[in-house]
Each structure stands twice: as C-alpha cells, then as structure tokens.
Design a protein around this motif. Sequence first.
Motif, PDB file in Angstrom:
ATOM      1  N   GLY A 139       0.816  -1.211   0.000  1.00 55.79           N
ATOM      2  CA  GLY A 139       0.000   0.000   0.000  1.00 55.79           C
ATOM      3  C   GLY A 139       0.850   1.261   0.000  1.00 55.79           C
ATOM      4  N   LEU A 140       1.916   1.247   0.791  1.00 54.05           N
ATOM      5  CA  LEU A 140       2.821   2.399   0.808  1.00 54.05           C
ATOM      6  C   LEU A 140       3.505   2.592  -0.541  1.00 54.05           C
ATOM      7  N   LEU A 141       3.930   1.486  -1.153  1.00 57.65           N
ATOM      8  CA  LEU A 141       4.530   1.586  -2.482  1.00 57.65           C
ATOM      9  C   LEU A 141       3.530   2.123  -3.500  1.00 57.65           C
ATOM     10  N   PHE A 142       2.269   1.704  -3.366  1.00 57.85           N
ATOM     11  CA  PHE A 142       1.239   2.195  -4.276  1.00 57.85           C
ATOM     12  C   PHE A 142       1.049   3.702  -4.115  1.00 57.85           C
ATOM     13  N   ILE A 143       0.981   4.176  -2.894  1.00 58.38           N
ATOM     14  CA  ILE A 143       0.816   5.608  -2.650  1.00 58.38           C
ATOM     15  C   ILE A 143       2.022   6.390  -3.167  1.00 58.38           C
ATOM     16  N   ILE A 144       3.207   5.847  -2.987  1.00 63.04           N
ATOM     17  CA  ILE A 144       4.410   6.496  -3.514  1.00 63.04           C
ATOM     18  C   ILE A 144       4.322   6.622  -5.030  1.00 63.04           C
ATOM     19  N   GLU A 145       3.880   5.548  -5.705  1.00 59.18           N
ATOM     20  CA  GLU A 145       3.748   5.589  -7.163  1.00 59.18           C
ATOM     21  C   GLU A 145       2.707   6.606  -7.607  1.00 59.18           C
ATOM     22  N   THR A 146       1.605   6.724  -6.860  1.00 60.62           N
ATOM     23  CA  THR A 146       0.594   7.712  -7.246  1.00 60.62           C
ATOM     24  C   THR A 146       1.141   9.129  -7.112  1.00 60.62           C
ATOM     25  N   PHE A 147       1.882   9.393  -6.044  1.00 56.64           N
ATOM     26  CA  PHE A 147       2.461  10.721  -5.885  1.00 56.64           C
ATOM     27  C   PHE A 147       3.561  10.983  -6.909  1.00 56.64           C
ATOM     28  N   LYS A 148       4.268   9.945  -7.361  1.00 63.89           N
ATOM     29  CA  LYS A 148       5.258  10.127  -8.423  1.00 63.89           C
ATOM     30  C   LYS A 148       4.578  10.547  -9.719  1.00 63.89           C
ATOM     31  N   MET A 149       3.376  10.001  -9.963  1.00 60.78           N
ATOM     32  CA  MET A 149       2.644  10.349 -11.175  1.00 60.78           C
ATOM     33  C   MET A 149       2.212  11.812 -11.125  1.00 60.78           C
ATOM     34  N   SER A 150       1.561  12.197 -10.041  1.00 67.13           N
ATOM     35  CA  SER A 150       1.221  13.604  -9.800  1.00 67.13           C
ATOM     36  C   SER A 150       0.676  13.739  -8.385  1.00 67.13           C
ATOM     37  N   ILE A 151       0.760  14.934  -7.878  1.00 69.64           N
ATOM     38  CA  ILE A 151       0.276  15.178  -6.514  1.00 69.64           C
ATOM     39  C   ILE A 151      -1.235  15.023  -6.445  1.00 69.64           C
ATOM     40  N   ILE A 152      -1.920  15.334  -7.536  1.00 68.74           N
ATOM     41  CA  ILE A 152      -3.382  15.204  -7.571  1.00 68.74           C
ATOM     42  C   ILE A 152      -3.778  13.734  -7.458  1.00 68.74           C
ATOM     43  N   TRP A 153      -3.095  12.849  -8.215  1.00 70.41           N
ATOM     44  CA  TRP A 153      -3.385  11.409  -8.117  1.00 70.41           C
ATOM     45  C   TRP A 153      -3.150  10.918  -6.695  1.00 70.41           C
ATOM     46  N   GLY A 154      -2.061  11.334  -6.095  1.00 66.96           N
ATOM     47  CA  GLY A 154      -1.735  10.880  -4.747  1.00 66.96           C
ATOM     48  C   GLY A 154      -2.776  11.297  -3.724  1.00 66.96           C
ATOM     49  N   ILE A 155      -3.154  12.554  -3.759  1.00 62.39           N
ATOM     50  CA  ILE A 155      -4.152  13.042  -2.806  1.00 62.39           C
ATOM     51  C   ILE A 155      -5.505  12.382  -3.070  1.00 62.39           C
ATOM     52  N   ALA A 156      -5.867  12.260  -4.349  1.00 61.27           N
ATOM     53  CA  ALA A 156      -7.154  11.639  -4.685  1.00 61.27           C
ATOM     54  C   ALA A 156      -7.207  10.185  -4.213  1.00 61.27           C
ATOM     55  N   CYS A 157      -6.117   9.443  -4.385  1.00 64.23           N
ATOM     56  CA  CYS A 157      -6.097   8.041  -3.949  1.00 64.23           C
ATOM     57  C   CYS A 157      -6.136   7.913  -2.432  1.00 64.23           C
ATOM     58  N   LEU A 158      -5.587   8.880  -1.725  1.00 71.29           N
ATOM     59  CA  LEU A 158      -5.647   8.857  -0.269  1.00 71.29           C
ATOM     60  C   LEU A 158      -7.044   9.179   0.249  1.00 71.29           C
ATOM     61  N   ILE A 159      -7.729  10.107  -0.422  1.00 73.78           N
ATOM     62  CA  ILE A 159      -9.020  10.581   0.078  1.00 73.78           C
ATOM     63  C   ILE A 159     -10.190   9.740  -0.419  1.00 73.78           C
TER      64      ILE A 159
END
Length: 76
Positions: free
Chosen positions: A17-37
């Motif tokens: 899960g942590l690796l997945f979140i890291i990958e989403t934030f690498k793609m863009s900050i919007i993807w990372g925040i959206a996947c967290l929320i």
Amino acid sequence: MLSILVIIGILIVIAGGLLFIIETFKMSIIWGIACLIISPISLVFVFLHWDVSKRPVFIQLVGLVFILFGVMAGAS
C-alpha cells in the motif's frame, strides 16, 4: 505460528500500500491526494496506469495470500 503468518501478511499488505501511494504521488500530486481521500480512485489509477501500479498490487496480493493461509490454517 499461525498468527505470525497473519502478521507477516499484514506487514506485506501495508508495504504494498505504501509503495502504491508512492507511485501515485510520483505520477502527480493530484493522483496521490485523490487516492488517499477517495478509495475508488485507486482502482481507476490501477486500470489507467497498470505498468506503474502492477508491482505494488502484486505485493499486496502476496500479503493477502499469507493472511489467508494463516487464517485457514488456524481455522482447521
């Protein structure tokens, strides 16, 4: 012994899960925040960016296998 399998599985799922979140934030900050929320956005990310997200997804699946083996062995 069985609870050790479950604990190891949980740790593997968390790591995936942590690796997945890291990958989403690498793609863009919007993807990372959206996947967290918003959880369903994670599925959208997986389908749109499979090449990036397949490794964390498979790591989480391995963790789930550990958890299932630990629970099934404990039930018998």
